[in-house]
Every structure is written in structure tokens, then in C-alpha cells.
Design an enzyme around this catalytic site. Structure first.
Site, PDB file in Angstrom:
ATOM      1  N   GLU A 253       0.878  -1.151   0.000  1.00  0.00           N
ATOM      2  CA  GLU A 253       0.000   0.000   0.000  1.00  0.00           C
ATOM      3  C   GLU A 253       0.924   1.212   0.000  1.00  0.00           C
ATOM      4  O   GLU A 253       1.799   1.304   0.864  1.00  0.00           O
ATOM      5  CB  GLU A 253      -0.782  -0.040   1.313  1.00  0.00           C
ATOM      6  CG  GLU A 253      -2.197   0.378   1.208  1.00  0.00           C
ATOM      7  CD  GLU A 253      -2.871   0.269   2.564  1.00  0.00           C
ATOM      8  OE1 GLU A 253      -3.400   1.289   2.996  1.00  0.00           O
ATOM      9  OE2 GLU A 253      -2.827  -0.807   3.186  1.00  0.00           O
ATOM     10  N   ARG A 482       5.139 -13.719   9.095  1.00  0.00           N
ATOM     11  CA  ARG A 482       5.829 -12.428   9.008  1.00  0.00           C
ATOM     12  C   ARG A 482       7.231 -12.494   9.597  1.00  0.00           C
ATOM     13  O   ARG A 482       7.535 -13.389  10.385  1.00  0.00           O
ATOM     14  CB  ARG A 482       5.060 -11.370   9.809  1.00  0.00           C
ATOM     15  CG  ARG A 482       3.697 -11.064   9.275  1.00  0.00           C
ATOM     16  CD  ARG A 482       2.935 -10.214  10.286  1.00  0.00           C
ATOM     17  NE  ARG A 482       3.377  -8.834  10.285  1.00  0.00           N
ATOM     18  CZ  ARG A 482       2.863  -7.886   9.503  1.00  0.00           C
ATOM     19  NH1 ARG A 482       1.902  -8.189   8.661  1.00  0.00           N
ATOM     20  NH2 ARG A 482       3.299  -6.652   9.576  1.00  0.00           N
ATOM     21  N   LYS A 492       4.652   2.617  11.529  1.00  0.00           N
ATOM     22  CA  LYS A 492       4.755   3.908  10.852  1.00  0.00           C
ATOM     23  C   LYS A 492       4.535   5.064  11.808  1.00  0.00           C
ATOM     24  O   LYS A 492       5.235   6.061  11.793  1.00  0.00           O
ATOM     25  CB  LYS A 492       3.675   4.009   9.776  1.00  0.00           C
ATOM     26  CG  LYS A 492       3.975   3.203   8.563  1.00  0.00           C
ATOM     27  CD  LYS A 492       2.754   3.122   7.653  1.00  0.00           C
ATOM     28  CE  LYS A 492       2.887   1.864   6.825  1.00  0.00           C
ATOM     29  NZ  LYS A 492       1.690   1.286   6.359  1.00  0.00           N
TER      30      LYS A 492
HETATM   31  P1  ATP Z   1       1.742  -3.551   8.141  1.00  0.00           P
HETATM   32  O1  ATP Z   1       0.676  -4.599   8.023  1.00  0.00           O
HETATM   33  O2  ATP Z   1       2.955  -3.927   8.927  1.00  0.00           O
HETATM   34  O3  ATP Z   1       1.243  -2.177   8.371  1.00  0.00           O
HETATM   35  P2  ATP Z   1       1.853  -2.539   5.645  1.00  0.00           P
HETATM   36  O4  ATP Z   1       0.394  -2.442   5.585  1.00  0.00           O
HETATM   37  O5  ATP Z   1       2.752  -1.385   5.796  1.00  0.00           O
HETATM   38  O6  ATP Z   1       2.296  -3.576   6.724  1.00  0.00           O
HETATM   39  P3  ATP Z   1       1.679  -3.461   3.030  1.00  0.00           P
HETATM   40  O7  ATP Z   1       2.013  -2.322   2.221  1.00  0.00           O
HETATM   41  O8  ATP Z   1       0.272  -3.899   3.172  1.00  0.00           O
HETATM   42  O9  ATP Z   1       2.343  -3.280   4.430  1.00  0.00           O
HETATM   43  O10 ATP Z   1       2.586  -4.696   2.729  1.00  0.00           O
HETATM   44  C1  ATP Z   1       2.890  -5.208   1.466  1.00  0.00           C
HETATM   45  C2  ATP Z   1       3.147  -6.669   1.622  1.00  0.00           C
HETATM   46  O11 ATP Z   1       4.191  -6.891   2.562  1.00  0.00           O
HETATM   47  C3  ATP Z   1       1.936  -7.406   2.137  1.00  0.00           C
HETATM   48  O12 ATP Z   1       1.791  -8.581   1.362  1.00  0.00           O
HETATM   49  C4  ATP Z   1       2.281  -7.741   3.543  1.00  0.00           C
HETATM   50  O13 ATP Z   1       1.678  -8.936   3.929  1.00  0.00           O
HETATM   51  C5  ATP Z   1       3.790  -7.852   3.499  1.00  0.00           C
HETATM   52  N1  ATP Z   1       4.382  -7.558   4.796  1.00  0.00           N
HETATM   53  C6  ATP Z   1       4.177  -6.469   5.564  1.00  0.00           C
HETATM   54  N2  ATP Z   1       4.860  -6.569   6.705  1.00  0.00           N
HETATM   55  C7  ATP Z   1       5.531  -7.750   6.666  1.00  0.00           C
HETATM   56  C8  ATP Z   1       6.416  -8.429   7.566  1.00  0.00           C
HETATM   57  N3  ATP Z   1       6.755  -7.919   8.749  1.00  0.00           N
HETATM   58  N4  ATP Z   1       6.929  -9.628   7.193  1.00  0.00           N
HETATM   59  C9  ATP Z   1       6.604 -10.154   6.004  1.00  0.00           C
HETATM   60  N5  ATP Z   1       5.770  -9.582   5.119  1.00  0.00           N
HETATM   61  C10 ATP Z   1       5.236  -8.379   5.434  1.00  0.00           C
HETATM   62 MG    MG Z   2      -1.181  -3.755   5.145  1.00  0.00          MG
END
Ligand code: ATP
Ligand code: MG
Length: 794
Positions: A253, A482, A492
Site C-alpha cells: 500500500e 511475518r 509507521k
Molecule cells: P503492516 O501490516 O505492517 O502495516 P503494511 O500495511 O505497511 O504492513 P503493506 O504495504 O500492506 O504493508 O505490505 C505489502 C506486503 O508486505 C503485504 O503482502 C504484507 O503482507 C507484506 N508484509 C508487511 N509486513 C511484513 C512483515 N513484517 N513480514 C513479512 N511480510 C510483510
Molecule cells: Mg497492510
């Protein structure tokens, strides 16, 4: 065997088999009959019968007189004795006391009336753990079995229910150690062969690199084309497009900077496709117009490319807004969606939320669920055309409000948002949700493996439901664990606070674990990929301490960086026994033993040169090998030693300069060699930034007064006035990026040049790179990691 006995036993409540078993043994069954008579037992439950039977057996074996045994029998019958342990203790008591046994004393000896709840067990176990905390923490899950047996022996827990120990200890273990991670993997001891000394080395070299793509979670994934379909004919079209290749996507995102956890997602998606010669999209999941900003798009693109991956295509969920809208109408037309005007509270109530805010109440459908297709279409178009304000209407999928899976409770597909979109401008007033968008865009893009993290496990059902409801190709969603890093924060909101309140230099401050920060700090991307590969992928969360990541980075740098002489605190030396014009050229390898890869440089040993202040002492002792009066030292690669001639000091007594002798012609092996920089080869360093951990604890967020209170005041130390050998540094600078990888690894990356790619090891103090704050004539260095783990802790 008496059939009479068997039916008697069955009458009192034993199974046929058990009755027969007991009747078989004459002595025991006789004793058992006596016990039953003593207690006037005509019928009892299985548990009680077991206790009575054990009493019969034990009393027979111990030769306890019926008179004394009777006291125990009665106590079982009237439920005072509830466990075998109690019966054994009671029997032991009466056997000891013989005639003088009393009921009260027996009760005391067998713990009658002692009620230990699970909480009591927990508090005793915690006390026990506290008494040997270090050992428990060190052993982690491996110590659980012995904890079980040791706590069961605690006198204070003698009468606790045996079944309470395991759940209590499992719960404590989870609280104390967190979820299991790779530290808790029990390594199977490989049978050690006894290789001949000479064969050993070869064997090691032949061992193939472990690959996360062919083992564990990823190793077990289906082949393209093997994911099941509700409508098999759709698979044919899909395979025509993909030609049977792996197709994945990395769907961030664009509402923030990526962090170390995302590098796992990048590796899983891009890496898996690359490993199998497939394709991976970089897809911006931009369905939340309010949170998106240009900087995030750019940063995400840069980070993917920095990690060495090239998207097959860069797409946006918003590219498909038209198609998604058409499918929403189609869903309405097949009567699988409806426009709902309920308030959030009403929707929660429909989903079983009780007035106290807990779930689990009765669920019931929305009153709008039974609208006609025609009415729904009209209402949905009204949503589209701006007739409704945000919150006044949503399109919901007609799933199954009675399903045990909350992700099937008529999820929202579209909502009204009065926000312009980064890419589609004012065109839309309604935006699709993640639940509606993700599976459909996966389907449009012909994804063969939609890999996401385990919090989406329950969403898999609605993902498949929607594809099937719309009769489109159904990609396979699969969920992996994760990657979390402990000892820092990734949220964030929290990083924003650190940035906004000036605790760090920005989102890319080298003490943070955003990818921008890690890059700026000088960590090579190949080190990250290699590290994640060694962790492997499973369905459980991997929790890693920052020092584990650092140690992986250290060993990667050890193999991939040249060495330079850097004096953090230079001290001038002048050779008294050579002329002004003296100069002796020596060749210094950039990495001893690896000249073929790193090369070497020539440096001149001159009348005036510098050493590091820490390499001189006024006095020497057994453990000090460097320069001191009376103790000569070698200068790296210079043929002869230097010795102290005279020490020049300022008024305060500080050493300002050393006059030394060059012991030319005298072949004597020094105790050690130190770094030096010739007077004509000096380049000043404006700042060296030495980083320590940003937080004091392993879990900053758990600090009772907030994570800011856990900040380490000493997380950045700045050293000024250092010098580095000029020509060597300039050569490395000019040749950067060296792009030296690990031989035979699939994770070597050709980085694009930048200050962070100017990396080197400075003997004794660590690995460094140039910081982006450097300019043409002022160099700022970041310490990437220390040379040894201990130094980082100190
Ligand atoms: P968070 O859920 O930590 O806020 P985000 O929403 O910032 O993460 P996205 O932009 O939705 O992250 O993430 C993009 C991809 O990265 C998604 O498929 C998510 O599942 C994966 N992802 C996010 N955090 C992790 C992590 N700590 N380990 C592995 N994969 C991750
Ligand atoms: Mg997310």
C-alpha cells in the site's frame, strides 16, 4: 474365570473388557471385591472405580490390613481422595501407622481439602522460574520439558491437578519467550562421518546453498496450473497467458516507507518468481486515496530495485477501477451483493457484537439484504453518482452471516469516499475495498501464487468466494509467517514520532530499520537476501533480534569489502634517523588472501606519518603489544620496526607528537603491526558516526511510559578529526560499487552507485560506508557494524 464376577464388575460400571481383565487375575479380583464391599459400592463412575482398583492392587502388594485400608476406601467413596497420588499417600500413611491410624491424620497426609487452582499453580511455577531465570531464558523452549518435571516435584504443588502443569507452563513460555522462532528449532544431529582431514575442506565447498524457494513453505507450493478451480475451463485461459510460468505480485500500500519485514515479502514474491524463471508484478495497492503520497511510490520502487529485483510490470489497483466497477454491477446482477445503509453499530450488531463490545452474540442479516436486484443496481449507481455521503451507503457482498468465519459476514465491497485519487483524480466517488479488489486484481493479472502473510488466513475463503461468484479465474492465496525484528520499532506511527520530534535524522536514519535507513547505513542488499534465505519461510512468525541481523551483515561484509587504514584519532610521528626527503614505497593488499578480487595499493612510508593515538602508551604490560617506550612496533607492511625516541607533550602533559627511530636493517619480528598513514597521504574525515542500538530493551513498545522512554541516549557517537589514507580511499570511491558478491550465491546484486556503496573495513573499528551527508570535500562515514559482536554490546 467366573462369569458371575464379570457381570458383577460390569454392573458397578466397568466396561466388559476391563471387567474381564480384572476377573482374569484371581488375587487382584478378590482384593477388588473386598474393597468394593468395604465401601458398599454398587455403582460408581470410571474415575472412582479406577482409584478403588488401584487401591485394591496396592494394598494387596503392600499387605495392608483390611481394617486400615477401610479408612482409605471410605475416603475414595466420599470423594475426599481424588487422584492416584492422594490414594498412594493415604495408603502409605495407614500402612505406617497401623492400628493408630486416624482419619484426620490420613486426610492431612494425602492433601484432602487442599484445593489448588490453575492460578495457584501458575503463581508457584512463576516463583520457581524466577529463582533460575537466566537459565530458563537461555534454554527457552528447549527447557520446557525439564520445567514440567521439576515443578511437578515442588512440595507446594504436590496436590495440584497434574493436568494443570502443561497448560500453565506453555502459557508462561509464550509470555516469556514470545512465539517460537528459529532459535527453537531442534536441530537433528547429523550422523557425523569421520572424514579424513584432507577431505574436509572439499566437502564443505561442495555443500549447496540452502534455498528458501525449494524448502519449507515455498518448497511445498503447488506448480502453476495445479491450483483448483470451481470452473476448470478458466484454468485453460490462465495457462495460455502465463505459459505455465510462476506469476506473483508484491502489493504494497503506498502509504508509508518499506521496512525490514517487507524485504521478506519482496524476497518471497520477487524471489520465488525469479528462482523459477517466472514474473512478478510490483502492484501498488492504492485503494485508500486518503493515505497515498508520491514519495512512497518512488521510495518503494527504489527499494525493490535496490534489493536487486526488477518488476515484470508496475501496476496499480486503480488501473482496474473500471473493470472492478463492472464486476461489482455483475455481482449485484447475480444477486450476490446489496446496498446497505446500516450504521457501523448496526453492522456490528448483525455480526454478533453484544452491547458490552464483545463478539459471540446472535448474528442476523441486514434488513437491506433482501432488496431486489433492480433496486440494488439503482442504489449502487446512486452511490457512484454522488448521491450519498461517506457512511450513508455501502455495497456489501451477500456471503454467509452464519458462517463461523468472520471474513464471510457480508464484507463491504465498495464505499463512498469524497476524496480525489492520486491517479484517477475526481473520477470516482466510490472506491473498492481490499477484500473486493485484491482477489480480482490477482485474477486479472493471472497470478499463480498470491502469497501474503498469515493474518489473511481467514480471508482466503472470501477471496475464493468472490472469484467463484463472478466466474473468474481463481488464483491461489497462500499465507506465510511475518518477519519481525525485536529491539526496534517498525510501526509507521511510531517512526513518524521519532522523526517529527527530532530523535533521529529522518525516515532513513541509519539507526532505524526502514529499508531506506538500512540502505543509508551501508548494509549491502545481498546481505539482507542471504540472511532471509537462511531464516527460511514457514507459516509461523519469525522473531529476530537486531544483533542477529547485524551478525549476518558482518559476515557478509567480511567477504565482500576491502580494508583501509583509518585513524580515528591520529597522532603525528616523526622519524629522527632519516632525511627530509626519505620515502619507502610499500605495497598493501586491500584484503590479505584475496588480492585477486580486491587488488592492492602502493603507499609511501615517509619521515612524518600518523598512527592512531590508541596504539601508543607510556607504559607497557603483558597484554599490550603495541608501541611504548622500550617496545618497538611494526607498521603494516613497512619492512622494519619503529621505536620511541622521545615523547613530546603539551603543558598539560598530553602527548602531541612522537619522535621515533626507524630500525632500518634490523630484522626483528615485532609483537604486532599497527596502522599508519604517511604525511602525504592524508584525507580528513569530517565525521564518523558510530551507531549503537536506538533502544535499550528488546521490546521498546512495552515500556510502561511509552517507547520514547526506552531510547538509548548513546545511540549515535560522533568522532571528528579522523583521517583515512587518501589514495586508497579515493580508489575505492572511484571504483564503487565494487559489487563483489559471495561466490556461488544466487543473491549477488549489482548495485547502482551511491555513497552507501562506498564500503570498507577499517581495521580494528568496524565496517563503514559513506553517508549521503558527504560532499566533494567533506566525508561523513557511517559505521555499518562493529568488527565483533562484543564491541557492539559494550
Ligand atoms: P503492516 O501490516 O505492517 O502495516 P503494511 O500495511 O505497511 O504492513 P503493506 O504495504 O500492506 O504493508 O505490505 C505489502 C506486503 O508486505 C503485504 O503482502 C504484507 O503482507 C507484506 N508484509 C508487511 N509486513 C511484513 C512483515 N513484517 N513480514 C513479512 N511480510 C510483510
Ligand atoms: Mg497492510
Amino acid at each position: 474365570m467366573s462369569s458371575e464376577l464379570i457381570s458383577k464388575f460390569q454392573e458397578i460400571g466397568l466396561s466388559e473388557k476391563k471387567a474381564k481383565d480384572i476377573a482374569k487375575n484371581e488375587k487382584v479380583s478378590a482384593s477388588f471385591v473386598e474393597v468394593l464391599d468395604e465401601g458398599s459400592v454398587s455403582k460408581a463412575d470410571e474415575k472412582k472405580l479406577n482409584l478403588l482398583y488401584n487401591l485394591a492392587v496396592d494394598s494387596k502388594n503392600n499387605g495392608v490390613a483390611p481394617e486400615q485400608r477401610k479408612i482409605v476406601t471410605r475416603a475414595i467413596v466420599d470423594n475426599r481422595l481424588k487422584t492416584n497420588l492422594q490414594v498412594t499417600e493415604a495408603l502409605r500413611y495407614v500402612a505406617d501407622k497401623g492400628d493408630s491410624a486416624t482419619e484426620d491424620e490420613m486426610n492431612a497426609a494425602s492433601g484432602v481439602g487442599v484445593e489448588l487452582s490453575r492460578d495457584d499453580v501458575k503463581s508457584e511455577v512463576l516463583k520457581y522460574i524466577e529463582s533460575k531465570k537466566e537459565e530458563v531464558l537461555a534454554k527457552r523452549y528447549a527447557g520446557v520439558p525439564s520445567l514440567l518435571s521439576e515443578t511437578k516435584k515442588l512440595p507446594s504443588l504436590k496436590w495440584a491437578a497434574p493436568g494443570d502443569f502443561k497448560p500453565v507452563i506453555d502459557g508462561i513460555a509464550l509470555e516469556l519467550f514470545g512465539p517460537k522462532d528459529e532459535r527453537d528449532v531442534v536441530k537433528k544431529e547429523k550422523k557425523k562421518k569421520e572424514p579424513k582431514a584432507s577431505a574436509k575442506k572439499e566437502e564443505k565447498a561442495a555443500e549447496p546453498e540452502r534455498s528458501m524457494f525449494t524448502e519449507g513453505f515455498l518448497g511445498e507450493l503447488h506448480k502453476p496450473g495445479e491450483n483448483p478451480q470451481a470452473f476448470p475451463e478458466l484454468m485453460k485461459e490462465h495457462l495460455e497467458f502465463t505459459k505455465g510460468k510462476v506469476f506473483t505480485r508484491f502489493p504494497p500500500e503506498p502509504n508509508g516507507f518499506l521496512h525490514i519485514g517487507h524485504s521478506k515479502a519482496i524476497m518471497v514474491n520477487f524471489g520465488y518468481a525469479k528462482h523459477f524463471n517466472g514474473n512478478c508484478y510490483l502492484r501498488f495497492d492504492d485503494t485508500n486515496p486518503e493515505a497515498e503520497e508520491e514519495v512512497y511510490f518512488n521510495s518503494i520502487k527504489n527499494m525493490v530495485s535496490w534489493l536487486g529485483f526488477e518488476p515484470w510490470k508496475i501496476t496499480h489497483s486503480s488501473d482496474y477501477f473500471d473493470e472492478l466497477y463492472e464486476l461489482a454491477e455483475k455481482l449485484i446482477k447475480v444477486d450476490k451483493a446489496y446496498v446497505c445503509h446500516c450504521t457501523p453499530e448496526e453492522v456490528k450488531a448483525q455480526r454478533g457484537m453484544k452491547p458490552d463490545g464483545t463478539l459471540g452474540g446472535e448474528r442476523f442479516p441486514s434488513p437491506y439484504r433482501s432488496r431486489s436486484v433492480k433496486e440494488n443496481l439503482t442504489e449502487f449507481r446512486k452511490m457512484r453518482d454522488g448521491h450519498y455521503k461517506p457512511g450513508d451507503a455501502v455495497l456489501r457482498m451477500k456471503q454467509d452471516i452464519y458462517s463461523p468465519n468472520p471474513q464471510m459476514w457480508d464484507l463491504v465491497a465498495y464505499r463512498v469516499l469524497n476524496a480525489p485519487h492520486h491517479r484517477t483524480g475526481d473520477k470516482w466517488r466510490i472506491y473498492p475495498t481490499y477484500d473486493f479488489t485484491h482477489c480480482l486484481v490477482d485474477s486479472f493479472e493471472n497470478i499463480s501464487h498470491s502469497l501474503c502473510t498469515t493474518e489473511f488466513r481467514l480471508s482466503r475463503e472470501s477471496y475464493e468466494w468472490l472469484c467463484d461468484a463472478l466466474h473468474v479465474y481463481r488464483p491461489a492465496q497462500r499465507e506465510y509467517g511475518r518477519l519481525n525484528i525485536t529491539g526496534t520499532i517498525l510501526s509507521k506511527r511510531k517512526i513518524a514520532k521519532l522523526v517529527n520530534e527530532g530523535y533521529v535524522r529522518g525516515w532513513d536514519d541509519p539507526r532505524l530499520y526502514t529499508l531506506e535507513a538500512i540502505k543509508r547505513r551501508g548494509v549491502p542488499p545481498g546481505a539482507i537476501l542471504t540472511f532471509i534465505n537462511t531464516l527460511g519461510v514457514t507459516t509461523s512468525t519469525t522473531n529476530i533480534q537486531v544483533i542477529r541481523l547485524e551478525s549476518a551483515v558482518r559476515s557478509y561484509l567480511d567477504n565482500t569489502t576491502p580494508r583501509l587504514m583509518l585513524l580515528s584519532e591520529p597522532l603525528l610521528c616523526e622519524v629522527v634517523n632519516v632525511d627530509e626527503g626519505f620515502g619507502e614505497e610499500v605495497e598493501v593488499s586491500y584484503k590479505p588472501g584475496a588480492e585477486d578480487k580486491f587488488g592492492s595499493r602502493k603507499v609511501k612510508f615517509t619521515k612524518k606519518f600518523y598512527i592512531d593515538r590508541s596504539d601508543y602508551r607510556d607504559e607497557t604490560d603483558k597484554e599490550y603489544f603495541r608501541l611504548a617506550p622500550g617496545q618497538p612496533v611494526g607498521l603494516m607492511k613497512v619492512p622494519y620496526n619503529v621505536s620511541v625516541h622521545e615523547v613530546i607533550r603539551d603543558e598539560a602533559g598530553n602527548v602531541t607528537k612522537l619522535l621515533v627511530n626507524y630500525e632500518s636493517g634490523i630484522k626483528k619480528k615485532p609483537k604486532t603491526y599497527i596502522q599508519w598513514v604517511g604525511e602525504n597521504n592524508v584525507r580528513k574525515i569530517k565525521e564518523i558516526r558510530m551507531y549503537n542500538q536506538l533502544f535499550k530493551s528488546e521490546n521498546p513498545s512495552a515500556h510502561p511510559d511509552g517507547f520514547l522512554k526506552d531510547i538509548n541516549d548513546n545511540s549515535e557517537e560522533i568522532i571528528r578529526n579522523s583521517i583515512i589514507e587518501a589514495a586508497g580511499f579515493e580508489e575505492i570511491l572511484k571504483k564503487s560499487p565494487l559489487n563483489i558478491g559471495i561466490e556461488g550465491s544466487e543473491f549477488n546484486i549489482n548495485e547502482a552507485a551511491g555513497p552507501h556503496t562506498v564500503r570498507f573495513q577499517a581495521l580494528r573499528i568496524g565496517y563503514f560506508c559513506m553517508d549521503k551527508d558527504s560532499s566533494e570535500d567533506s566525508v561523513v562515514l557511517n559505521r555499518i557494524v562493529t568488527l565483533k559482536e562484543d564491541a557492539a554490546k559494550a
